[in-house]
Design an enzyme around this catalytic site. Structure first.
Site, PDB file in Angstrom:
ATOM      1  N   CYS A  58       0.849  -1.203   0.000  1.00  0.00           N
ATOM      2  CA  CYS A  58       0.000   0.000   0.000  1.00  0.00           C
ATOM      3  C   CYS A  58       0.879   1.245   0.000  1.00  0.00           C
ATOM      4  O   CYS A  58       1.731   1.433   0.872  1.00  0.00           O
ATOM      5  CB  CYS A  58      -0.924  -0.009   1.211  1.00  0.00           C
ATOM      6  SG  CYS A  58      -2.019  -1.453   1.264  1.00  0.00           S
ATOM      7  N   CYS A  61       1.461   3.706   3.245  1.00  0.00           N
ATOM      8  CA  CYS A  61       1.717   3.157   4.567  1.00  0.00           C
ATOM      9  C   CYS A  61       3.195   2.903   4.822  1.00  0.00           C
ATOM     10  O   CYS A  61       3.860   2.179   4.068  1.00  0.00           O
ATOM     11  CB  CYS A  61       0.929   1.867   4.747  1.00  0.00           C
ATOM     12  SG  CYS A  61       1.075   1.180   6.410  1.00  0.00           S
ATOM     13  N   CYS A  98     -11.725   0.592  18.373  1.00  0.00           N
ATOM     14  CA  CYS A  98     -11.327  -0.275  17.262  1.00  0.00           C
ATOM     15  C   CYS A  98      -9.952  -0.861  17.539  1.00  0.00           C
ATOM     16  O   CYS A  98      -8.996  -0.133  17.818  1.00  0.00           O
ATOM     17  CB  CYS A  98     -11.313   0.508  15.946  1.00  0.00           C
ATOM     18  SG  CYS A  98     -11.041  -0.543  14.493  1.00  0.00           S
ATOM     19  N   CYS A 190     -17.763  -1.216   8.309  1.00  0.00           N
ATOM     20  CA  CYS A 190     -17.140   0.105   8.334  1.00  0.00           C
ATOM     21  C   CYS A 190     -16.196   0.165   7.136  1.00  0.00           C
ATOM     22  O   CYS A 190     -15.151  -0.499   7.128  1.00  0.00           O
ATOM     23  CB  CYS A 190     -16.386   0.302   9.641  1.00  0.00           C
ATOM     24  SG  CYS A 190     -15.522   1.884   9.788  1.00  0.00           S
ATOM     25  N   ARG A 260     -17.108   9.469   9.968  1.00  0.00           N
ATOM     26  CA  ARG A 260     -16.084   9.925  10.906  1.00  0.00           C
ATOM     27  C   ARG A 260     -14.838  10.319  10.131  1.00  0.00           C
ATOM     28  O   ARG A 260     -14.520   9.743   9.081  1.00  0.00           O
ATOM     29  CB  ARG A 260     -15.761   8.855  11.955  1.00  0.00           C
ATOM     30  CG  ARG A 260     -14.915   7.704  11.482  1.00  0.00           C
ATOM     31  CD  ARG A 260     -14.957   6.549  12.467  1.00  0.00           C
ATOM     32  NE  ARG A 260     -16.248   5.889  12.432  1.00  0.00           N
ATOM     33  CZ  ARG A 260     -17.136   5.977  13.402  1.00  0.00           C
ATOM     34  NH1 ARG A 260     -16.889   6.703  14.468  1.00  0.00           N
ATOM     35  NH2 ARG A 260     -18.288   5.370  13.297  1.00  0.00           N
TER      36      ARG A 260
END
Length: 408
Positions: A58, A61, A98, A190, A260
């Site tokens: 990714c 990251c 989380c 989510c 959020r």
């Protein structure tokens, strides 16, 4: 609930740049948010339960083994450590917790340890519980549910047409399969992504409508915080007005989702964070993020209260994870279970009364209740290790680091 605007309208709104027009769009999004959710909020916090050494590529990251960056490293936390962070998150004002791990799956041993942490959080806190552990089968999703997880986070990251620019080792179709497995197990979903990865405005609209088709319970919006040594490490921060505009557009496309704002909000938005709240947010990721620092929890609480929103919680052990109602908007009245037991005699290092003080001042800030809050702090709780060698990215893209291996 279907989108409140068409794809053509969203594309047109995506082109506006005048600040007054953006403010008008924000008011429209705010009305949609209030109509659906009233003054309720959904404040989340997380812990990086397993960090570093990720095999995926990714491009955003620093944990990726392809990133020419120091990697934050620690093994899977013990269940008691996870509970410690959950208690701190609850005391800091979070409604939801989380538990996040790196990579696209957990070993059997790590998964059992993770489930143990979930059980402790379910037993000893009133937090609603979310899991973020990469890809999973229906069977694993069911085990998470039995342990006490109510919602699973698994982002699509970006529009499908731009996805291969973000990662080549994690397939988009695999993400959709995981989301389907989560839903089949009876868990909430989510699903969100990251803005400013180099996608076009049209691709942002594309992602929003793809999310609308997935119809997740919750949509986290991240703003790229460029990390040196990653593929996207050389990108500039997004213009804060541009970010606010897109939050409002996403709200109008996904009117029923809990929105959020998460990673990158402090760096990208700065003083416009309160306007972003009015653009349609239900909550933010409170405190710190996986590997970077965020805002102080008391600042986040004040930011939502300034808009007349209620940040108190339900003492129901999260038995009703959605909708998140804490002011009697749907039914009943709910006390502020944390505010009731905070000792007002405790004062912050700057003299202001507040029992929610930073970890550094914890020893000096214990009141009669003995409450000391230690919010997840990656600057102190992660060990960073430089990579001795970094393999070439599968997509051939360079890792743009001013202090990369080539320079050394």
């Amino acid at each position: 609930m279907p989108p409140l605007i068409t794809r053509e309208e969203a594309l047109a709104l995506g082109e506006i740049e005048d600040h007054d027009e953006i403010r008008a769009l924000v008011e429209r999004a705010w009305a949609a948010r209030i109509e659906r959710f009233g003054d309720s909020t959904d404040m989340c916090s997380l812990v990086n339960a397993k960090s570093g050494g990720c095999a995926e590529d990714c491009g955003f990251c620093a944990q990726s083994r392809f990133a020419d960056a120091e990697t934050p490293m620690h093994a899977m936390m013990e269940p008691e450590q996870i509970l410690e962070h959950a208690r701190a998150a609850e005391a800091a004002g979070a409604h939801r917790f989380c538990m996040v791990t790196q990579g696209q799956g957990l070993s059997k041993r790590d998964f059992e340890r993770y489930l143990g942490g979930v059980r402790l959080v379910a037993e000893h806190t009133n937090l609603k519980r979310c899991a973020s552990i990469g890809h999973m089968s229906v069977e694993r999703a069911q085990e998470l549910k039995e342990a006490g997880v109510q919602r699973v986070h698994h982002n699509v990251e970006t529009a499908s047409s731009y996805y291969d620019e973000v990662t080549t080792t994690v397939r988009y179709e695999g993400r959709l399969r995981t989301i389907a497995a989560v839903r089949e197990a009876g868990l909430e979903t989510c699903v969100g992504g990251i803005l400013n990865l180099g996608e076009t405005r049209a691709q942002r609209v594309e992602m929003a409508f793809e999310l609308a088709a997935i119809d997740p319970t919750s949509v986290p919006i991240n703003l790229l915080n460029p990390r040196p040594g990653t593929k996207f490490g050389g990108r500039a921060l997004i213009d804060p007005w541009e970010a606010v505009k897109w939050i409002a557009i996403f709200r109008l496309i996904l009117p029923a989702a809990l929105f959020r704002l998460c990673g990158g909000r402090v760096e990208n938005l700065g003083d416009l964070q309160p306007l972003a709240v009015k653009a349609g947010l239900n909550g933010v990721m409170m405190g710190n993020f996986l590997t970077t620092l965020g805002a102080a929890p008391e600042e986040d609480r004040e930011m939502f209260q300034s808009h007349g929103l209620n940040i108190a919680r339900q003492p129901d052990n999260a038995s009703n994870p959605r909708p998140d109602n804490r002011s009697g908007w749907l039914s009943g009245e709910t006390p502020d279970v944390i505010g009731d037991h905070l000792d007002p005699s405790v004062r912050r290092p700057d003299g202001r009364p507040d029992s929610l003080v930073p970890a550094a001042a914890a020893d000096q800030s214990r009141g009669a209740q003995g409450l000391a809050i230690r919010v997840w702090d990656p600057s102190q709780q992660l060990r960073y290790r430089a990579k001795r060698s970094v393999p070439s990215r599968p997509d051939g893209a360079p890792n743009r680091s001013p202090h990369g291996l080539a320079a050394r």
